[in-house]
Design a protein around this motif. Structure first.
Motif, PDB file in Angstrom:
ATOM      1  N   GLY A  39     -13.564 -10.259  17.870  1.00 27.84           N
ATOM      2  CA  GLY A  39     -13.648 -11.108  16.707  1.00 27.84           C
ATOM      3  C   GLY A  39     -14.856 -10.757  15.869  1.00 27.84           C
ATOM      4  O   GLY A  39     -14.595 -10.593  14.592  1.00 27.84           O
ATOM      5  N   ALA A  40     -16.007 -10.720  16.429  1.00 28.78           N
ATOM      6  CA  ALA A  40     -17.310 -10.415  15.601  1.00 28.78           C
ATOM      7  C   ALA A  40     -17.265  -8.875  15.260  1.00 28.78           C
ATOM      8  O   ALA A  40     -17.816  -8.694  13.991  1.00 28.78           O
ATOM      9  N   LEU A  41     -16.593  -8.071  15.625  1.00 24.89           N
ATOM     10  CA  LEU A  41     -16.845  -6.635  15.457  1.00 24.89           C
ATOM     11  C   LEU A  41     -15.721  -6.210  14.494  1.00 24.89           C
ATOM     12  O   LEU A  41     -15.979  -5.217  13.746  1.00 24.89           O
ATOM     13  N   LEU A  42     -14.661  -7.009  14.083  1.00 26.99           N
ATOM     14  CA  LEU A  42     -13.926  -6.873  12.985  1.00 26.99           C
ATOM     15  C   LEU A  42     -14.440  -6.933  11.681  1.00 26.99           C
ATOM     16  O   LEU A  42     -15.560  -7.491  11.236  1.00 26.99           O
ATOM     17  N   ALA A  70     -13.258 -17.562  16.777  1.00 24.45           N
ATOM     18  CA  ALA A  70     -14.761 -18.124  17.050  1.00 24.45           C
ATOM     19  C   ALA A  70     -15.644 -16.965  16.591  1.00 24.45           C
ATOM     20  O   ALA A  70     -16.749 -16.956  15.806  1.00 24.45           O
ATOM     21  N   GLY A  71     -15.481 -15.812  17.213  1.00 28.48           N
ATOM     22  CA  GLY A  71     -16.336 -14.677  17.021  1.00 28.48           C
ATOM     23  C   GLY A  71     -16.309 -14.299  15.447  1.00 28.48           C
ATOM     24  O   GLY A  71     -17.314 -13.663  14.626  1.00 28.48           O
ATOM     25  N   HIS A  72     -15.215 -14.087  14.761  1.00 31.71           N
ATOM     26  CA  HIS A  72     -14.924 -13.757  13.332  1.00 31.71           C
ATOM     27  C   HIS A  72     -15.471 -14.753  12.519  1.00 31.71           C
ATOM     28  O   HIS A  72     -16.447 -14.300  11.549  1.00 31.71           O
ATOM     29  N   TRP A  73     -15.418 -15.953  12.815  1.00 32.94           N
ATOM     30  CA  TRP A  73     -16.252 -17.033  12.008  1.00 32.94           C
ATOM     31  C   TRP A  73     -17.822 -16.758  12.013  1.00 32.94           C
ATOM     32  O   TRP A  73     -18.266 -17.022  11.221  1.00 32.94           O
ATOM     33  N   LEU A  90     -20.063 -23.570  14.067  1.00 28.21           N
ATOM     34  CA  LEU A  90     -18.597 -23.796  14.894  1.00 28.21           C
ATOM     35  C   LEU A  90     -18.293 -22.649  15.885  1.00 28.21           C
ATOM     36  O   LEU A  90     -18.290 -22.743  17.131  1.00 28.21           O
ATOM     37  N   GLY A  91     -18.230 -21.442  15.107  1.00 24.10           N
ATOM     38  CA  GLY A  91     -18.008 -20.374  16.058  1.00 24.10           C
ATOM     39  C   GLY A  91     -18.951 -19.777  17.186  1.00 24.10           C
ATOM     40  O   GLY A  91     -18.639 -19.704  18.227  1.00 24.10           O
ATOM     41  N   LEU A  92     -20.303 -19.944  16.861  1.00 27.52           N
ATOM     42  CA  LEU A  92     -21.313 -19.938  17.838  1.00 27.52           C
ATOM     43  C   LEU A  92     -21.298 -20.905  18.806  1.00 27.52           C
ATOM     44  O   LEU A  92     -21.628 -20.866  20.049  1.00 27.52           O
TER      45      LEU A  92
END
Length: 176
Positions: free
Chosen positions: A66-69, A127-130, A142-144
């Motif tokens: 999610g974070a890498l998108l 969560a990673g994207h947020w 909230l994601g972290l």
């Protein structure tokens, strides 16, 4: 990468992979990590092999997807990518146990973990994207916090620790 603009607003961005390619990449990465997890349980010494079998470590794969998108990708792509990574982890782990080792045994545990992957994957992908891309500070926190919470709970519930309840209701944790 091609970008289409309407006025000053980017309305669509195409990369080398469409959304299906990104989900397939996340699933393939999950398959590879699932096999490596199975192998690492035999390679890592002593209690260190528990880190390879950690649910929180597995959730980090979906969080990373999610974070890498790209920040312009919609949340459903982060959810599908997280789902693909988690399902890939379960299939890779139990697939290697079945075909690379002496067999996985009953289908009970693979199905349980597959069900867990279908819940945790989309949640931690979002969560990673947020955390990485959302403009609202509350959603970033909230994601972290979701990721930190799963790591913290795993630390509290690790088999290498014991919990003692005192007479006054306090709880202390000590190595067993």
């Amino acid at each position: 990468m091609t970008t289409w603009r309407r006025g000053g607003l980017v309305i669509w961005r195409s990369g080398p992979l469409g959304w299906g390619g990104r989900v397939a990449t996340a699933t393939s990465g999950g398959l590879l990590l699932g096999v490596l997890t199975n192998l690492a349980q035999g390679w890592l010494p002593g209690a260190w092999n528990q880190i390879a079998n950690s649910g929180a470590v597995w959730c980090s794969a979906a969080f990373a997807v999610g974070a890498l998108l790209d920040r312009l990708r919609p949340l459903w792509q982060a959810a599908l990518g997280g789902l693909g990574a988690e399902v890939g982890l379960v299939v890779g782990y139990y697939g290697y146990a079945e075909f690379g080792r002496d067999g996985a045994g009953s289908l009970f545990f693979p199905l349980i973990w597959l069900g867990m992957a279908m819940v945790a994957g989309p949640l931690f992908g979002v969560a990673g994207h947020w955390w990485r891309h959302h403009r609202d500070a509350r959603r970033r926190v909230l994601g972290l916090a979701a990721f930190a919470g799963v790591l913290g709970m795993e630390g509290l519930c690790t088999p290498g620790t014991s919990t003692t309840r005192h007479r006054r209701g306090r709880v202390s944790h000590s190595p067993s």
